[in-house]
Design a protein around this motif. Structure first.
Motif: not given
Length: 601
Positions: A306-313, A342-349, A370-372
């Protein structure tokens, strides 16, 4: 016949199984007949008939007929008739509008039924699936927003059911083809002939799919069992992708991003990795109930992923911003930007869900739910905007490219007229007509040439400005002629030589005339250049090099082959033929020498 009440768990009532089966079979047959009639209007030997003669109408009908019945099959037994009828009408209307817009904004060159582009079909199916499984639990719970476990149960069960139904339909056709082959062996071709008839194959496919939905629906417990096993297996793959993504990100400070940008598909690669993380995180989280908590190793992997999503996006957004800054907007970049949003919303959430326990007490990854829901709503809205006039990628791209030309960001010689002529639909053609009336003589000349062109490849060669290639010489101490590496037009093999596509050149006197020719090799091709009387280097042709079995069979890179000391000109075994002033070039049947007898390949 009275309707049985929908089961709160989302499973069709067994008491109403016969009624539900009849309804689903009727929906399947109706879809099959409608699709056959649409096919028939577009495939008649004497030409198109209505509605295929009206591309926007035909595309609208095809898109609605493809997906609305599938949604109705899934909704039967889960919604009341009024709710299902209303939702079905709204879904069909939206699908029809998307199909109408897609066909209406396309240019008519090479325009054939069903007049729909693949992205519209794929994204429309995704939007309908998401929207249906947002609406169904809400209707069942009589609330605007249902509980997350209801969304999870409905959507993942439907996903497994869809996969099994498609597999059942495919297996049915495999058996039919097998039966046809068996009958053909004994001289009977009636079954093979029947399969070839569209009036049979199209309705039967829809009918079999509807039967498969019914069969999987009345045994909901078995579907949930299959889903549980699938989720369990997929969830352990989260460990693999998490380690790979973490290793990739950890290596970036040492390798830099240049290698990633050179691929030309960096954004797509990074967004795909992010999508894989999102899906696998959800396979581990499931419905979030305590009795479904995964093992400790997976819980740790979920937090890390879940944390790794942010740098990827962020990397994807960075790559997109660089490409847009350099070359402007294109439809692909606009769609990628929407996916990144959309990916940014997932990354933040997801990042918040993973890190929030550091400063407040909360259930494991609870904010993910809630994010989903928010991401699902945003995804549907983004898709509807992209494939409607609201944010049509072709129109936005044309406006941006025209603005870049007017601001002088791109010169008239380097402007992409091919995009306007062949890739931007009616908006591009309208912009091209505007440019043809430009007071700038060079812009008008290029635009008129684009309007008159009949091939995108010929147009690219005439409108794309030449550029200086990057070519390595072999041996390195033997520099290439300055005229050879000075400039290359589009269509010339040298044009593609760059740091991303390494080329190697060797100078040899191949025909014994005392003047050296140049062999230019990429990884897959060797081109021959000779110097003309005007000192220009002219592309003469290409060598086809066979990859024959033997000790060097693994050596596929032709650039390495040019470095070999045994490189020499070899006389052909058979001469060319002169026929009426024309030359017939001999093409050998087999470029590889015959193997000695008794030698295994």
């Amino acid at each position: 016949m009275t309707q049985s009440a929908p089961d709160p768990t989302g499973r069709a009532s067994l008491d109403g199984a016969r009624g539900l089966a009849a309804i689903r079979i009727g929906i399947g047959l109706a879809q099959g007949v409608l699709l056959y009639l649409l096919y028939r209007s577009a495939a008649q030997a004497e030409g198109l008939s209505w509605p295929a003669t009206q591309p926007p109408l035909f595309a609208a009908l095809v898109l609605a007929a493809l997906f609305t019945p599938v949604m109705l099959l899934a909704g039967v037994g889960r919604m009341g008739w009024k709710a299902l009828s209303l939702w079905g009408a709204v879904a069909a209307m939206i699908l029809a509008l998307l199909g109408w817009h897609d066909a209406a904004q396309q240019a008519r060159d090479y325009f054939h039924p069903p007049y729909l582009r693949f992205p519209v079909v794929a994204f429309a199916a995704a939007a309908l699936f998401i929207a249906h499984h947002l609406i169904t639990p809400a209707i069942q719970s009589h609330r605007w927003i249902a509980d997350f476990d209801d969304y999870f149960d409905t959507a993942w069960k439907a996903g497994v059911q869809l996969a099994l139904s498609l597999g059942f339909t495919g297996a049915f056709w495999l058996l039919l083809f097998l039966g046809a082959a068996l009958f053909r062996v004994i001289g009977l071709s009636f079954l093979a002939d029947l399969i070839d008839e569209k009036w049979f194959s199209i309705p039967v496919s829809c009918l079999v799919f509807a039967v498969a939905v019914q069969l999987t629906d009345v045994r909901g417990g078995l579907i949930r069992g299959v889903r549980t096993v699938a989720l369990m297996l997929l969830s352990w793959l989260l460990l693999v992708i998490t380690v790979l993504v973490a290793g990739f990100l950890a290596a970036l400070p040492f390798t830099g991003l240049d290698g990633l940008w050179k691929t030309g598909s960096a954004t797509a690669l990074v967004l795909s990795a992010a999508a894989a993380l999102i899906v696998l995180i959800n396979t581990a989280y499931q419905d979030g109930r305590e009795d479904n908590l995964p093992p400790a190793a997976l819980r740790i992997a979920v937090r890390v992923a879940a944390v790794l999503l942010t740098p990827l996006i962020l990397i994807a957004i960075w790559g997109l911003s660089l490409r847009i800054g350099q070359h402007g907007l294109t439809p692909d970049r606009i769609i990628a930007s929407a996916c990144a949003l959309v990916g940014l919303l997932y990354a933040v959430g997801y990042g918040w869900a993973a890190l929030s326990p550091l400063w407040r007490k909360t259930a494991w990854m609870k904010p993910l739910e809630r994010t989903n829901i928010l991401a699902a709503i945003l995804t549907v809205l983004v898709i509807l905007a992209l494939f409607s006039p609201v944010a049509d990628p072709a129109r936005l791209s044309v406006n941006d490219q025209m603005a870049r030309l007017k601001r002088g960001v791109v010169s008239a010689a380097r402007f992409d007229y091919v995009f306007l002529r062949y890739d931007a639909g009616k908006a591009g053609r309208a912009a091209l007509a505007e440019l043809a009336k430009s007071s700038d003589a060079e812009i008008a000349r290029h635009a008129k040439a684009a309007q008159a062109s009949t091939s995108r490849y010929d147009l690219a060669e005439t409108t794309t400005p030449p550029r200086t290639p990057t070519i390595a010489a072999w041996p390195a101490n033997q520099p290439l002629p300055a005229a050879f590496v000075a400039s290359a037009p589009a269509g010339d093999p040298r044009y593609d030589c760059s740091e991303q596509n390494d080329c190697l050149a060797v100078q040899r006197d191949l025909n014994g005339d005392g003047r050296e020719e140049i062999l230019l090799a990429s990884s897959y091709n060797i081109a021959l250049f000779a110097q003309g009387d005007d000192d220009r280097w002219v592309h003469q042709g290409d060598y086809q090099v066979a990859h024959c079995p033997g000790p060097d069979a693994a050596r596929r890179d032709l650039r390495e082959a040019l470095k070999r000391p045994d490189l020499e000109a070899v006389a052909t075994a058979w001469p060319d033929l002169g026929v009426g002033g024309q030359t017939g070039r001999f093409q050998p049947k087999d470029n590889c020498p015959p193997k000695p007898s008794g030698v295994n390949p």
